[in-house]
Design a protein around this motif. Sequence first.
Motif, mmCIF file in Angstrom:
data_model
loop_
_atom_site.group_PDB
_atom_site.id
_atom_site.type_symbol
_atom_site.label_atom_id
_atom_site.label_comp_id
_atom_site.label_asym_id
_atom_site.label_seq_id
_atom_site.Cartn_x
_atom_site.Cartn_y
_atom_site.Cartn_z
ATOM 1 N N GLY A 11 64.745 33.242 -50.133
ATOM 2 C CA GLY A 11 65.462 34.466 -50.654
ATOM 3 C C GLY A 11 65.875 34.245 -51.937
ATOM 4 O O GLY A 11 65.652 35.083 -53.011
ATOM 5 N N GLY A 12 66.542 33.047 -52.519
ATOM 6 C CA GLY A 12 66.619 32.907 -53.857
ATOM 7 C C GLY A 12 65.606 32.568 -54.828
ATOM 8 O O GLY A 12 65.892 32.701 -55.918
ATOM 9 N N MET A 13 64.584 32.048 -54.129
ATOM 10 C CA MET A 13 63.468 31.513 -55.059
ATOM 11 C C MET A 13 62.568 32.901 -55.562
ATOM 12 O O MET A 13 61.789 32.862 -56.511
ATOM 13 N N VAL A 14 62.726 33.907 -54.782
ATOM 14 C CA VAL A 14 61.894 35.146 -55.115
ATOM 15 C C VAL A 14 62.451 35.822 -56.018
ATOM 16 O O VAL A 14 63.699 35.817 -56.319
ATOM 17 N N MET B 160 62.130 38.550 -47.959
ATOM 18 C CA MET B 160 61.842 37.128 -47.821
ATOM 19 C C MET B 160 62.924 36.714 -46.767
ATOM 20 O O MET B 160 62.648 36.005 -45.996
ATOM 21 N N ILE B 161 64.164 37.221 -46.760
ATOM 22 C CA ILE B 161 65.076 37.113 -45.702
ATOM 23 C C ILE B 161 64.749 37.674 -44.358
ATOM 24 O O ILE B 161 64.760 36.728 -43.219
ATOM 25 N N MET B 162 64.098 38.841 -44.440
ATOM 26 C CA MET B 162 64.006 39.498 -43.222
ATOM 27 C C MET B 162 62.526 38.727 -42.396
ATOM 28 O O MET B 162 62.526 38.612 -41.190
ATOM 29 N N MET B 163 61.619 38.128 -43.162
ATOM 30 C CA MET B 163 60.564 37.360 -42.472
ATOM 31 C C MET B 163 61.160 36.132 -41.702
ATOM 32 O O MET B 163 60.617 35.926 -40.771
ATOM 33 N N ILE C 188 61.983 28.169 -36.353
ATOM 34 C CA ILE C 188 61.979 27.656 -37.659
ATOM 35 C C ILE C 188 60.485 27.464 -38.328
ATOM 36 O O ILE C 188 60.006 27.603 -39.347
ATOM 37 N N THR C 189 59.650 26.953 -37.301
ATOM 38 C CA THR C 189 58.372 26.559 -37.667
ATOM 39 C C THR C 189 57.525 27.655 -38.358
ATOM 40 O O THR C 189 56.860 27.627 -39.001
ATOM 41 N N VAL C 190 57.700 28.822 -37.597
ATOM 42 C CA VAL C 190 57.037 30.238 -38.087
ATOM 43 C C VAL C 190 57.678 30.657 -39.095
ATOM 44 O O VAL C 190 56.929 30.839 -40.153
ATOM 45 N N ALA C 191 59.039 30.722 -39.324
ATOM 46 C CA ALA C 191 59.533 30.966 -40.353
ATOM 47 C C ALA C 191 59.243 30.229 -41.773
ATOM 48 O O ALA C 191 59.092 30.731 -42.687
ATOM 49 N N LEU C 192 58.996 28.860 -41.762
ATOM 50 C CA LEU C 192 58.402 28.206 -42.713
ATOM 51 C C LEU C 192 57.358 28.731 -43.516
ATOM 52 O O LEU C 192 57.063 28.836 -44.635
ATOM 53 N N ILE C 193 56.404 29.225 -42.673
ATOM 54 C CA ILE C 193 55.229 29.837 -43.328
ATOM 55 C C ILE C 193 55.213 30.822 -44.233
ATOM 56 O O ILE C 193 54.584 30.869 -45.323
ATOM 57 N N SER C 194 56.267 31.646 -44.094
ATOM 58 C CA SER C 194 56.432 32.869 -44.878
ATOM 59 C C SER C 194 56.566 32.599 -46.586
ATOM 60 O O SER C 194 56.338 33.434 -47.321
ATOM 61 N N GLY C 195 57.135 31.383 -46.793
ATOM 62 C CA GLY C 195 57.361 30.990 -48.009
ATOM 63 C C GLY C 195 55.956 30.979 -48.980
ATOM 64 O O GLY C 195 55.999 31.249 -50.187
ATOM 65 N N ALA C 196 54.875 30.609 -48.332
ATOM 66 C CA ALA C 196 53.787 30.626 -48.893
ATOM 67 C C ALA C 196 53.130 31.915 -49.481
ATOM 68 O O ALA C 196 52.140 32.091 -50.322
ATOM 69 N N ASP D 295 50.616 29.515 -53.638
ATOM 70 C CA ASP D 295 51.768 29.169 -52.779
ATOM 71 C C ASP D 295 53.071 29.589 -53.409
ATOM 72 O O ASP D 295 53.513 28.587 -54.208
ATOM 73 N N SER D 296 53.449 30.538 -52.909
ATOM 74 C CA SER D 296 54.473 31.127 -53.586
ATOM 75 C C SER D 296 55.780 30.160 -53.983
ATOM 76 O O SER D 296 56.275 30.031 -55.096
ATOM 77 N N LEU D 297 56.002 29.561 -52.761
ATOM 78 C CA LEU D 297 57.543 28.829 -52.747
ATOM 79 C C LEU D 297 57.321 27.618 -52.336
ATOM 80 O O LEU D 297 57.987 26.963 -51.938
ATOM 81 N N ASP D 298 55.972 26.993 -52.369
ATOM 82 C CA ASP D 298 55.536 25.433 -52.478
ATOM 83 C C ASP D 298 55.724 25.040 -51.062
ATOM 84 O O ASP D 298 56.440 24.057 -50.825
#
Length: 440
Positions: free
Chosen positions: A20-23, A31-34, A115-123, A328-331
């Motif tokens: 959330g802080g990176m966007v 981002m937090i909701m994802m 958390i595995t699913v949540a990790l994907i959202s950063g991309a 890849d938005s958030l690496d």
Amino acid sequence: MLASSALVLLMTPGLAFFYGGMVRGKNVLNMIMMSISAMGIVGVLWAIFGFSTAFGNDKFGLIGNPTQFFGLKGLIGADAKAATSTAAAQGIPLAGNTGIPMTVFVAFQLMFAIITVALISGAVADRLKFGAWALFAAIWATVVYFPVAHWVFDFNATDSNGNIIHAGGWIANKLKVIDFAGGTAVHINAGAAGLALCLVLGKRKGWPKTPMRPHNLPFVMLGAGLLWFGWFGFNAGSALSSNGTAGSTFLTTTFATCTAMLGWLLVEKIRDGHATSLGAASGIVAGLVAITPSCSSVNVLGALAIGLVAGVACALAVGLKFKFGFDDSLDVVGVHLVGGIIGTLMVGLVAAPEAPAAVKGLFYGGGFDQLWRQAVGAGVVLAFSFTVTLILAFAIKFTIGLRATEEEEFVGMDESDHAETAYDFAAVGGAARTAAVKEA
């Protein structure tokens, strides 16, 4: 183990703050909701059939029996009292025969799935519709994560005579890949999925020419701190007991993370002339990712080496998206995919015989045997996750649609998807307000 389970759950809100802080400010709530929505979606699926698919009796060598523990039948209430003594008969492989209650094992593994699913959202930050994300998360967990968890985490169970009565996952038990806490099942899996999804989704409007700086670096640092804190449950908790293995993995996790952070900062200082707070936070996560599969198989020197290599390599890898043109938005790719591969492969190099796993890597005279196993395991999970995610992303794209409209993207996903804003600019008037909104 209940405390470790709670620590791993805390990692998902930590990830929400980190991402959330990176966007930009207009997308922080989305981002937090994802991340938060992943808790609800995966939790429900896990209760109904997810746990059974991951840890039920093996079917076709690919998944567990989805109906064996449907609705967690036989594991809740009075039935749980007999769970410890009937673990093998129930078909639940408790690592190391620790005898922890079934319900605790179910809870602990649920947090990994979330958390595995949540990790994907950063991309895919800043442009993926929330409804499409929710559908993707549910299907991806079902067809990708649950089967891969079965391959990697499901252990053989034996009777009192040593006969196998429950055949666990093939990556762990036949290929003999060492993945103590999820380098393949969590990080390579999520990283490969993130790459496929962002390729199908396309680039953000204006990327890479328009600066898209993190809007709240204190959020990022807070998130990194929560992730590090929760990761002790992730890694040390994977010992499934309060024992020497838990203690050693706690230490190797700490040391690898320290050197990874310093390695990332060193790259920044040499390359850019500045060591940044974002770099420190990113280095922390890179180290945690890389030590996850190897924390039980390395000594202190090995942990320090893995962290340093991961910190340097991931700091360099995040620039690949500019070279190859994928947004890849958030690496997620540069940190989780690359970090997961490094940690998984380095088991084959620096696994030390005195570590709890008692395996010799190449540098300790073990030859290439463990290295090729690690490489095959990593490659299979990467290829499976990338391919299935690609198919799933195209299917959603051509049905309900994946991407927000150009107008929605300009306004921000917070307003367009959630009818909310994280920050109130009402007190700012005229040209100043316009400038503030554009910056956000």
